[in-house]
Design a protein around this motif. Sequence first.
Motif, PDB file in Angstrom:
ATOM      1  N   ALA A 250      10.484   3.446  11.708  1.00 32.39           N
ATOM      2  CA  ALA A 250      11.029   3.037  10.411  1.00 32.39           C
ATOM      3  C   ALA A 250      10.055   2.128   9.673  1.00 32.39           C
ATOM      4  O   ALA A 250       9.891   2.233   8.447  1.00 32.39           O
ATOM      5  CB  ALA A 250      12.372   2.339  10.613  1.00 32.39           C
ATOM      6  N   LYS A 251       9.401   1.232  10.393  1.00 31.94           N
ATOM      7  CA  LYS A 251       8.407   0.364   9.758  1.00 31.94           C
ATOM      8  C   LYS A 251       7.244   1.187   9.204  1.00 31.94           C
ATOM      9  O   LYS A 251       6.759   0.925   8.087  1.00 31.94           O
ATOM     10  CB  LYS A 251       7.905  -0.674  10.768  1.00 31.94           C
ATOM     11  N   ALA A 252       6.787   2.184   9.980  1.00 37.07           N
ATOM     12  CA  ALA A 252       5.721   3.063   9.496  1.00 37.07           C
ATOM     13  C   ALA A 252       6.162   3.816   8.242  1.00 37.07           C
ATOM     14  O   ALA A 252       5.383   3.998   7.305  1.00 37.07           O
ATOM     15  CB  ALA A 252       5.318   4.053  10.593  1.00 37.07           C
ATOM     16  N   ALA A 253       7.426   4.248   8.222  1.00 41.65           N
ATOM     17  CA  ALA A 253       7.961   4.930   7.047  1.00 41.65           C
ATOM     18  C   ALA A 253       7.961   4.004   5.840  1.00 41.65           C
ATOM     19  O   ALA A 253       7.627   4.419   4.718  1.00 41.65           O
ATOM     20  CB  ALA A 253       9.379   5.433   7.338  1.00 41.65           C
ATOM     21  N   GLU A 254       8.326   2.744   6.065  1.00 45.31           N
ATOM     22  CA  GLU A 254       8.309   1.775   4.968  1.00 45.31           C
ATOM     23  C   GLU A 254       6.898   1.564   4.439  1.00 45.31           C
ATOM     24  O   GLU A 254       6.684   1.480   3.218  1.00 45.31           O
ATOM     25  CB  GLU A 254       8.891   0.443   5.435  1.00 45.31           C
ATOM     26  N   LEU A 255       5.935   1.477   5.336  1.00 47.11           N
ATOM     27  CA  LEU A 255       4.552   1.280   4.912  1.00 47.11           C
ATOM     28  C   LEU A 255       4.052   2.461   4.087  1.00 47.11           C
ATOM     29  O   LEU A 255       3.350   2.285   3.081  1.00 47.11           O
ATOM     30  CB  LEU A 255       3.655   1.081   6.140  1.00 47.11           C
ATOM     31  N   CYS A 256       4.411   3.664   4.517  1.00 51.58           N
ATOM     32  CA  CYS A 256       3.990   4.856   3.776  1.00 51.58           C
ATOM     33  C   CYS A 256       4.763   5.006   2.471  1.00 51.58           C
ATOM     34  O   CYS A 256       4.250   5.570   1.505  1.00 51.58           O
ATOM     35  CB  CYS A 256       4.192   6.109   4.638  1.00 51.58           C
ATOM     36  N   SER A 257       5.975   4.494   2.447  1.00 51.96           N
ATOM     37  CA  SER A 257       6.783   4.606   1.235  1.00 51.96           C
ATOM     38  C   SER A 257       6.328   3.629   0.162  1.00 51.96           C
ATOM     39  O   SER A 257       6.543   3.853  -1.020  1.00 51.96           O
ATOM     40  CB  SER A 257       8.260   4.340   1.545  1.00 51.96           C
ATOM     41  N   ALA A 258       5.714   2.539   0.586  1.00 53.79           N
ATOM     42  CA  ALA A 258       5.367   1.464  -0.344  1.00 53.79           C
ATOM     43  C   ALA A 258       4.138   1.794  -1.172  1.00 53.79           C
ATOM     44  O   ALA A 258       3.205   1.003  -1.291  1.00 53.79           O
ATOM     45  CB  ALA A 258       5.147   0.175   0.432  1.00 53.79           C
ATOM     46  N   GLY A 259       4.119   2.979  -1.761  1.00 49.92           N
ATOM     47  CA  GLY A 259       3.041   3.370  -2.645  1.00 49.92           C
ATOM     48  C   GLY A 259       1.782   3.830  -1.939  1.00 49.92           C
ATOM     49  O   GLY A 259       0.797   4.175  -2.583  1.00 49.92           O
ATOM     50  N   TYR A 260       1.799   3.837  -0.588  1.00 49.83           N
ATOM     51  CA  TYR A 260       0.578   4.206   0.142  1.00 49.83           C
ATOM     52  C   TYR A 260       0.132   5.623  -0.179  1.00 49.83           C
ATOM     53  O   TYR A 260      -1.036   5.880  -0.468  1.00 49.83           O
ATOM     54  CB  TYR A 260       0.782   4.063   1.652  1.00 49.83           C
ATOM     55  N   ILE A 261       1.059   6.563  -0.119  1.00 48.14           N
ATOM     56  CA  ILE A 261       0.687   7.967  -0.307  1.00 48.14           C
ATOM     57  C   ILE A 261       0.100   8.178  -1.693  1.00 48.14           C
ATOM     58  O   ILE A 261      -0.955   8.806  -1.848  1.00 48.14           O
ATOM     59  CB  ILE A 261       1.912   8.884  -0.086  1.00 48.14           C
ATOM     60  N   GLU A 262       0.780   7.638  -2.707  1.00 48.90           N
ATOM     61  CA  GLU A 262       0.310   7.833  -4.067  1.00 48.90           C
ATOM     62  C   GLU A 262      -1.073   7.208  -4.280  1.00 48.90           C
ATOM     63  O   GLU A 262      -1.917   7.754  -4.982  1.00 48.90           O
ATOM     64  CB  GLU A 262       1.313   7.226  -5.055  1.00 48.90           C
ATOM     65  N   LYS A 263      -1.294   6.038  -3.670  1.00 53.01           N
ATOM     66  CA  LYS A 263      -2.573   5.350  -3.848  1.00 53.01           C
ATOM     67  C   LYS A 263      -3.703   6.023  -3.087  1.00 53.01           C
ATOM     68  O   LYS A 263      -4.851   6.048  -3.546  1.00 53.01           O
ATOM     69  CB  LYS A 263      -2.449   3.896  -3.388  1.00 53.01           C
ATOM     70  N   SER A 264      -3.390   6.569  -1.914  1.00 47.41           N
ATOM     71  CA  SER A 264      -4.446   7.062  -1.032  1.00 47.41           C
ATOM     72  C   SER A 264      -4.780   8.527  -1.224  1.00 47.41           C
ATOM     73  O   SER A 264      -5.887   8.960  -0.892  1.00 47.41           O
ATOM     74  CB  SER A 264      -4.044   6.843   0.425  1.00 47.41           C
ATOM     75  N   ILE A 265      -3.853   9.304  -1.770  1.00 47.15           N
ATOM     76  CA  ILE A 265      -4.052  10.742  -1.814  1.00 47.15           C
ATOM     77  C   ILE A 265      -5.270  11.127  -2.647  1.00 47.15           C
ATOM     78  O   ILE A 265      -6.071  11.980  -2.247  1.00 47.15           O
ATOM     79  CB  ILE A 265      -2.772  11.463  -2.323  1.00 47.15           C
ATOM     80  N   ASN A 266      -5.447  10.477  -3.796  1.00 45.69           N
ATOM     81  CA  ASN A 266      -6.597  10.799  -4.647  1.00 45.69           C
ATOM     82  C   ASN A 266      -7.903  10.374  -4.002  1.00 45.69           C
ATOM     83  O   ASN A 266      -8.917  11.093  -4.085  1.00 45.69           O
ATOM     84  CB  ASN A 266      -6.437  10.126  -6.014  1.00 45.69           C
TER      85      ASN A 266
END
Length: 382
Positions: A250-266
């Motif tokens: 759940a903590k990992a999910a929170e970290l990924c949810s906190a804008g990580y995917i959007e920031k890192s994908i590009n």
Amino acid sequence: MIYLDYNSTTPTALEVIDDVSNCMKEFYANPASISHFEGIKAYNKLNECREIVAQFIGGEKEYLYFNSGASEANNTVFKSIADYYSKLDKIHIITSQIEHKCILSVCSYLERFDNVEISYIPVDSSGVICLNALKNEIKPHTKLISIMAANNETGVLQPLKEVSKIAHEHNILFHTDAAQIIGKIPFSIASIDADFVSISAHKFYGPNGVGAIYCKHPEILSAYPLIFGGGQEYGVRSGTVNVAGISGMAKAAELCSAGYIEKSINQMEQMKQNFIDNLLSATKYVTINGDRYNSLPNTINLSFLGVKNSTIQKKLKMKLALSSASACSSHEQKPSHVLTAMGLNDDIIQGAIRLSFGQNTSPEELEQAGKLLLNTAERLRG
């Protein structure tokens, strides 16, 4: 050592490690022991984690059941459905030729039974399933279509929305192994309308040995569970629940949810394309396997022609963490079933290497890895 094997396992985030440690101290009781305060605390913690993970994947918490990971989830879906419909004269399941080893293995097991029939649909040269072939395989007794979201070797993305539509138009259940896609690019169960989804925490910076199955038809899985026992997880998955591991998930999910995917994908996509462009401009003895654009932004599958991947890996094993196939089958030293299904020739398959990186990988590290690979391949070629 430059770690480029994220598709096998991502490094556990430090915040996750701290969370797991704290949970083991604070929520040590069995969540099934709700006759006392400590058990109730653990039970409430478990449900809190269920809500976080369900929200992360765009689903509803009442359909999420924790387990040991995607391999268990995949086995659960296939075996439970086969058992549930065993009263029928014939049960038909459709999957693809490029699925993870655990799905191909459970299919091989189910084919031992006279009333179970499995169809394996082909893929094109880029590794995308053929939708027309899928439609042509559907039969009156087809009960399940299972197509992975993203391939673990090539990173190629599959047309899940189209597959789901085809399945539901024929009243067929739809399952996807989403282990590789979650945490790398945006993913929502609601958008693909899946009946079953398999996930693993260690693919998005969570602990090993923890995952979940998303199931809209718990009556199927609880009637014929993979694991019998005390009825934990509402009868879908018995066994004492790993609260600390689930808290880390759940903590990992929170970290990924906190804008990580959007920031890192590009950034990862740019790193990937630069790596490929530099390599292609440096040598004519390299080929990119799969679709470099319709794929995960962190995954590159390439082949150095005339050089075996096993030789390159031996030369660089103290400098680069690489893979030639799925981690689950790398010890077998067999040709990749994924690249074989794509129709690639033996030279390409024997030279295939998978690089997969993540949020801890810098552009400089990826550039250095490219130079090491190129120089090593050129020396080996002579």
